[in-house]
Scaffold this motif. Structure first.
Motif, PDB file in Angstrom:
ATOM      1  N   LYS A  14      -2.714   0.994 -10.138  1.00 41.52           N
ATOM      2  CA  LYS A  14      -1.682   1.693  -9.372  1.00 41.52           C
ATOM      3  C   LYS A  14      -2.297   2.845  -8.583  1.00 41.52           C
ATOM      4  N   THR A  15      -3.152   3.622  -9.218  1.00 45.00           N
ATOM      5  CA  THR A  15      -3.800   4.756  -8.552  1.00 45.00           C
ATOM      6  C   THR A  15      -4.646   4.286  -7.371  1.00 45.00           C
ATOM      7  N   GLU A  16      -5.456   3.273  -7.595  1.00 45.48           N
ATOM      8  CA  GLU A  16      -6.354   2.786  -6.538  1.00 45.48           C
ATOM      9  C   GLU A  16      -5.579   2.147  -5.387  1.00 45.48           C
ATOM     10  N   LEU A  17      -4.540   1.379  -5.700  1.00 46.13           N
ATOM     11  CA  LEU A  17      -3.761   0.740  -4.648  1.00 46.13           C
ATOM     12  C   LEU A  17      -2.930   1.762  -3.871  1.00 46.13           C
ATOM     13  N   GLU A  18      -2.472   2.815  -4.540  1.00 46.69           N
ATOM     14  CA  GLU A  18      -1.759   3.891  -3.840  1.00 46.69           C
ATOM     15  C   GLU A  18      -2.689   4.575  -2.841  1.00 46.69           C
ATOM     16  N   LYS A  19      -3.956   4.751  -3.222  1.00 43.75           N
ATOM     17  CA  LYS A  19      -4.939   5.340  -2.300  1.00 43.75           C
ATOM     18  C   LYS A  19      -5.086   4.466  -1.057  1.00 43.75           C
ATOM     19  N   LEU A  20      -5.142   3.154  -1.268  1.00 43.90           N
ATOM     20  CA  LEU A  20      -5.254   2.241  -0.136  1.00 43.90           C
ATOM     21  C   LEU A  20      -4.007   2.318   0.741  1.00 43.90           C
ATOM     22  N   LYS A  21      -2.848   2.432   0.120  1.00 49.89           N
ATOM     23  CA  LYS A  21      -1.594   2.516   0.891  1.00 49.89           C
ATOM     24  C   LYS A  21      -1.579   3.768   1.760  1.00 49.89           C
ATOM     25  N   GLU A  22      -2.085   4.864   1.231  1.00 49.07           N
ATOM     26  CA  GLU A  22      -2.149   6.096   2.018  1.00 49.07           C
ATOM     27  C   GLU A  22      -3.115   5.959   3.186  1.00 49.07           C
ATOM     28  N   LYS A  23      -4.171   5.211   2.994  1.00 50.84           N
ATOM     29  CA  LYS A  23      -5.223   5.084   4.001  1.00 50.84           C
ATOM     30  C   LYS A  23      -4.898   4.052   5.079  1.00 50.84           C
ATOM     31  N   TYR A  24      -4.214   2.982   4.699  1.00 51.15           N
ATOM     32  CA  TYR A  24      -3.964   1.868   5.621  1.00 51.15           C
ATOM     33  C   TYR A  24      -2.465   1.679   5.853  1.00 51.15           C
ATOM     34  N   SER A  25      -2.047   1.914   7.087  1.00 45.87           N
ATOM     35  CA  SER A  25      -0.619   1.834   7.416  1.00 45.87           C
ATOM     36  C   SER A  25      -0.084   0.408   7.354  1.00 45.87           C
ATOM     37  N   ILE A  26      -0.973  -0.571   7.316  1.00 53.54           N
ATOM     38  CA  ILE A  26      -0.530  -1.960   7.222  1.00 53.54           C
ATOM     39  C   ILE A  26       0.060  -2.270   5.841  1.00 53.54           C
ATOM     40  N   ILE A  27      -0.261  -1.454   4.846  1.00 53.23           N
ATOM     41  CA  ILE A  27       0.304  -1.661   3.508  1.00 53.23           C
ATOM     42  C   ILE A  27       1.684  -1.013   3.472  1.00 53.23           C
ATOM     43  N   GLY A  28       2.695  -1.852   3.369  1.00 54.79           N
ATOM     44  CA  GLY A  28       4.071  -1.361   3.348  1.00 54.79           C
ATOM     45  C   GLY A  28       4.530  -0.970   1.962  1.00 54.79           C
ATOM     46  N   ASP A  29       4.040  -1.693   0.960  1.00 51.52           N
ATOM     47  CA  ASP A  29       4.472  -1.413  -0.411  1.00 51.52           C
ATOM     48  C   ASP A  29       3.462  -2.025  -1.375  1.00 51.52           C
ATOM     49  N   ILE A  30       3.388  -1.419  -2.538  1.00 49.36           N
ATOM     50  CA  ILE A  30       2.644  -2.023  -3.644  1.00 49.36           C
ATOM     51  C   ILE A  30       3.574  -2.026  -4.851  1.00 49.36           C
ATOM     52  N   ARG A  31       3.472  -3.058  -5.638  1.00 44.89           N
ATOM     53  CA  ARG A  31       4.292  -3.117  -6.847  1.00 44.89           C
ATOM     54  C   ARG A  31       3.569  -3.982  -7.870  1.00 44.89           C
ATOM     55  N   GLY A  32       3.760  -3.612  -9.118  1.00 42.44           N
ATOM     56  CA  GLY A  32       3.099  -4.397 -10.131  1.00 42.44           C
ATOM     57  C   GLY A  32       3.359  -3.914 -11.536  1.00 42.44           C
ATOM     58  N   LYS A  33       2.840  -4.684 -12.454  1.00 44.89           N
ATOM     59  CA  LYS A  33       2.945  -4.411 -13.882  1.00 44.89           C
ATOM     60  C   LYS A  33       1.712  -4.998 -14.532  1.00 44.89           C
ATOM     61  N   GLY A  34       1.102  -4.219 -15.400  1.00 46.40           N
ATOM     62  CA  GLY A  34      -0.116  -4.715 -16.051  1.00 46.40           C
ATOM     63  C   GLY A  34      -1.171  -5.005 -15.009  1.00 46.40           C
ATOM     64  N   LEU A  35      -1.660  -6.234 -14.980  1.00 43.42           N
ATOM     65  CA  LEU A  35      -2.656  -6.631 -13.990  1.00 43.42           C
ATOM     66  C   LEU A  35      -2.099  -7.635 -12.980  1.00 43.42           C
ATOM     67  N   LEU A  36      -0.794  -7.650 -12.796  1.00 41.07           N
ATOM     68  CA  LEU A  36      -0.164  -8.494 -11.775  1.00 41.07           C
ATOM     69  C   LEU A  36       0.399  -7.569 -10.700  1.00 41.07           C
ATOM     70  N   TRP A  37      -0.215  -7.595  -9.514  1.00 35.51           N
ATOM     71  CA  TRP A  37       0.155  -6.673  -8.442  1.00 35.51           C
ATOM     72  C   TRP A  37       0.402  -7.404  -7.142  1.00 35.51           C
ATOM     73  N   GLY A  38       1.353  -6.887  -6.379  1.00 35.02           N
ATOM     74  CA  GLY A  38       1.633  -7.384  -5.038  1.00 35.02           C
ATOM     75  C   GLY A  38       1.371  -6.270  -4.049  1.00 35.02           C
TER      76      GLY A  38
END
Length: 106
Positions: A14-38
């Motif tokens: 979650k932390t790493e993907l949130e960093k990517l979301k902040e950096k890349y405007s193409i990422i609209g959303d991240i969601r997940g649980k455990g090790l299953l992420w979208g």
């Protein structure tokens, strides 16, 4: 100890993907649980128009670097590594994703 490991990996992802979301405007959303992420790719975060072509480009760029995943709904990168993945392998996968995103970012 697998459950505890996966719970720790969830926080890390979650932390790493949130960093990517902040950096890349193409990422609209991240969601997940455990090790299953979208990771949802969009043309515009306001309209949430799907970035279908870009999702395919990212997928193939990742494949060339050794990271395999599927795309669902046309624009959602579905990340689901093995529960036994090491932290180093997880970081490598995130690095590959970031390298690939950086090549298609507009």
């Amino acid at each position: 100890g697998l459950l505890k490991k996966v719970m720790n990996d969830e926080v890390y992802m979650k932390t790493e993907l949130e960093k990517l979301k902040e950096k890349y405007s193409i990422i609209g959303d991240i969601r997940g649980k455990g090790l299953l992420w979208g990771v949802e790719l969009v043309i515009d975060r306001e309209t949430k128009e799907k970035a279908v072509k870009e999702a395919e480009q990212v997928m193939y760029k990742c494949l060339k670097r050794g990271l395999s995943f599927k795309v669902s709904a046309g624009n959602v990168l579905q990340l689901s590594p093995a529960l036994t993945i090491s932290r180093e392998e997880l970081q490598k996968a995130i690095n590959i994703l970031e390298e690939s995103l950086s090549e298609i970012q507009y």
